[in-house]
Design an enzyme around this catalytic site. Sequence first.
Site, PDB file in Angstrom:
ATOM      1  N   SER A   1    -134.616  55.009 -16.228  1.00  0.00           N
ATOM      2  CA  SER A   1    -135.021  55.121 -14.829  1.00  0.00           C
ATOM      3  C   SER A   1    -136.339  54.404 -14.517  1.00  0.00           C
ATOM      4  CB  SER A   1    -135.155  56.575 -14.348  1.00  0.00           C
ATOM      5  OG  SER A   1    -133.918  57.244 -14.407  1.00  0.00           O
TER       6      SER A   1
ATOM      7  N   SER B   1    -129.670  54.071 -15.940  1.00  0.00           N
ATOM      8  CA  SER B   1    -131.004  53.877 -15.371  1.00  0.00           C
ATOM      9  C   SER B   1    -131.002  54.200 -13.884  1.00  0.00           C
ATOM     10  CB  SER B   1    -131.458  52.422 -15.583  1.00  0.00           C
ATOM     11  OG  SER B   1    -132.726  52.212 -14.998  1.00  0.00           O
TER      12      SER B   1
ATOM     13  N   ASP C   1    -132.634  53.847 -10.530  1.00  0.00           N
ATOM     14  CA  ASP C   1    -133.584  52.887  -9.960  1.00  0.00           C
ATOM     15  C   ASP C   1    -133.776  53.212  -8.482  1.00  0.00           C
ATOM     16  OD1 ASP C   1    -133.476  51.309 -12.465  1.00  0.00           O
ATOM     17  OD2 ASP C   1    -131.446  50.877 -11.792  1.00  0.00           O
TER      18      ASP C   1
END
Length: 345
Positions: free
Chosen positions: A231, A269, A271
């Site tokens: 992240s 991840s 974002d």
Amino acid sequence: MNKRIRDYGIVIGMGNPGPRNKITDVAGVTVGHCTVDTDRNKTGVTVILPCTDNPFSRKLTAAVCVQNGFGKSQGLIQIEELGTIETPIALTNTLNVGIVHDSIVDYMLKVGERDGILITSVNPVVGECNDGVLNDISCRAVGREEVMEAIACASQDFEEGDVGAGKGTVCFGLKGGIGSASRLVSLGGKDYTVGVLVQSNFGSTENLVINHVPVGCKLSSIEPAVTDKGSIMMILATDLPVTDRQLKRVCRRAPVGLARCGSFFGHGSGDIVIGFTTANRVETGKEPAVCSMEVLKEELLDQVFHAAAQSVEEAVLNSLAMASTVTGYDGTKKYSLTDVYLGGL
């Protein structure tokens, strides 16, 4: 002492940074950290205060861009619906989001009491990255005391690297952390600022790119390949007179800066971009039924898009350059970019 990426002669883009080259180049914005650094815990909290007065009584126009929703942030749906923020923005680790949220509620209730405002509903904004590689995250080591300390020490000249919410994060397989950058934008004969702060915790080593140079392939022998997960939180501040819709357009360009660093927005991840402007404040309480605001012409946003992307790219690289090598609770070591690459420049 580690240096910022520009101190190594690496200049990102052609835009001019503000005097600090930080998010706090936007007037009124301050940032504070509280770092928890023990044998078991490498974590903390970072708080971005968007203004010097009460954000609840004079809300700030805001927007959100979720590039990849693998995250546990709080407060985003109300920003999407109303286009404003009314509290500081806090960043921490994944399992401490609820505790930090509750602490921001406590803080805002005291601010309301101080200003004679009864607060019966409030929308704290909390972002997170999972720092469990280096931090024993199950300890939930960030509490009310740490949040209040971060708020109390907020200033314009704040630390970067493995501090606050960035203490335990990992970026491109190296030691990540807190990074910041800014760009000046001249429109209509007036200078405006776009500033960014990141909590970097994403990317695989082999994909790292620094100013168009694919350095990750050189570093992959030091750090074994990992999947693009973890992240990143990107906080974007500006003083441009934009609407929440225009601000969302700017936020959508912020991930361009991640791509220029080598990110592919991997499955694991999260974002997320949270943006706000210190212009076009929204007054609560008694006010006219119809309010007016200044709005930037749409065709002038290209410069702002460039500024957002460049600021994110440089902020990520500053988070790497300013971090130190950290050994986690189970002996895992994450090397700083300075130790494995920049130190030879």
